[in-house]
Scaffold this motif. Structure first.
Motif, PDB file in Angstrom:
ATOM      1  N   CYS A   1      42.241  46.861  38.863  1.00 40.61           N
ATOM      2  CA  CYS A   1      42.995  44.890  39.347  1.00 40.61           C
ATOM      3  C   CYS A   1      43.502  44.767  37.876  1.00 40.61           C
ATOM      4  O   CYS A   1      42.847  44.703  37.275  1.00 40.61           O
ATOM      5  CB  CYS A   1      41.712  44.173  39.414  1.00 40.61           C
TER       6      CYS A   1
ATOM      7  N   CYS B   1      41.119  41.197  36.797  1.00 41.84           N
ATOM      8  CA  CYS B   1      39.410  42.089  36.483  1.00 41.84           C
ATOM      9  C   CYS B   1      38.520  43.694  35.933  1.00 41.84           C
ATOM     10  O   CYS B   1      37.693  43.889  36.044  1.00 41.84           O
ATOM     11  CB  CYS B   1      38.381  41.569  37.940  1.00 41.84           C
TER      12      CYS B   1
ATOM     13  N   CYS C   1      42.120  41.283  45.672  1.00 40.53           N
ATOM     14  CA  CYS C   1      40.435  41.489  44.834  1.00 40.53           C
ATOM     15  C   CYS C   1      39.664  40.589  46.124  1.00 40.53           C
ATOM     16  O   CYS C   1      39.814  39.364  45.096  1.00 40.53           O
ATOM     17  CB  CYS C   1      41.563  41.759  43.400  1.00 40.53           C
TER      18      CYS C   1
ATOM     19  N   CYS D   1      37.406  38.836  42.077  1.00 36.62           N
ATOM     20  CA  CYS D   1      38.726  37.909  41.735  1.00 36.62           C
ATOM     21  C   CYS D   1      40.020  37.183  42.094  1.00 36.62           C
ATOM     22  O   CYS D   1      40.482  36.310  41.468  1.00 36.62           O
ATOM     23  CB  CYS D   1      39.451  38.182  40.046  1.00 36.62           C
TER      24      CYS D   1
HETATM   25 ZN   LIG Z   1      40.118  41.747  40.464  1.00 38.35          ZN
END
Ligand SMILES: [Zn+2]
Length: 80
Positions: free
Chosen positions: A26, A29, A62, A65
């Motif tokens: 990601c 994050c 995601c 986050c």
């Molecule tokens: Zn993320």
């Protein structure tokens, strides 16, 4: 006149630039996201765009986050 909130945090991942099985961290994050992972534990699919019979774009979020990620590059992957 106020514009509607546009998600400017959208990240784009080009799958043609990713080695291996298409998994990528990601952008925000660092959670590993694998398009082959259908459990949707790490992400969930928001939208799929198909051209003809082929997947052209995938928009996912995601789960950790909440970043929106757009996946491109499906079309140019050679069939094996
Ligand atoms: Zn993320």
């Amino acid at each position: 006149m106020k514009k509607q909130t546009v998600d400017k945090s959208m990240h784009t991942i080009d799958l043609t630039k990713i080695d291996g099985d298409g998994a990528f961290p990601c952008p925000k994050c660092g959670t590993m996201i694998s398009p082959d992972d259908e459990s949707e534990e790490t992400y969930h699919i928001v939208e799929t765009k198909v051209k003809g019979d082929e997947l052209a774009e995938l928009i996912l979020t995601c789960n950790k986050c909440k970043t929106s990620i757009k996946l491109t590059g499906f079309m140019s992957q050679p069939e094996t």
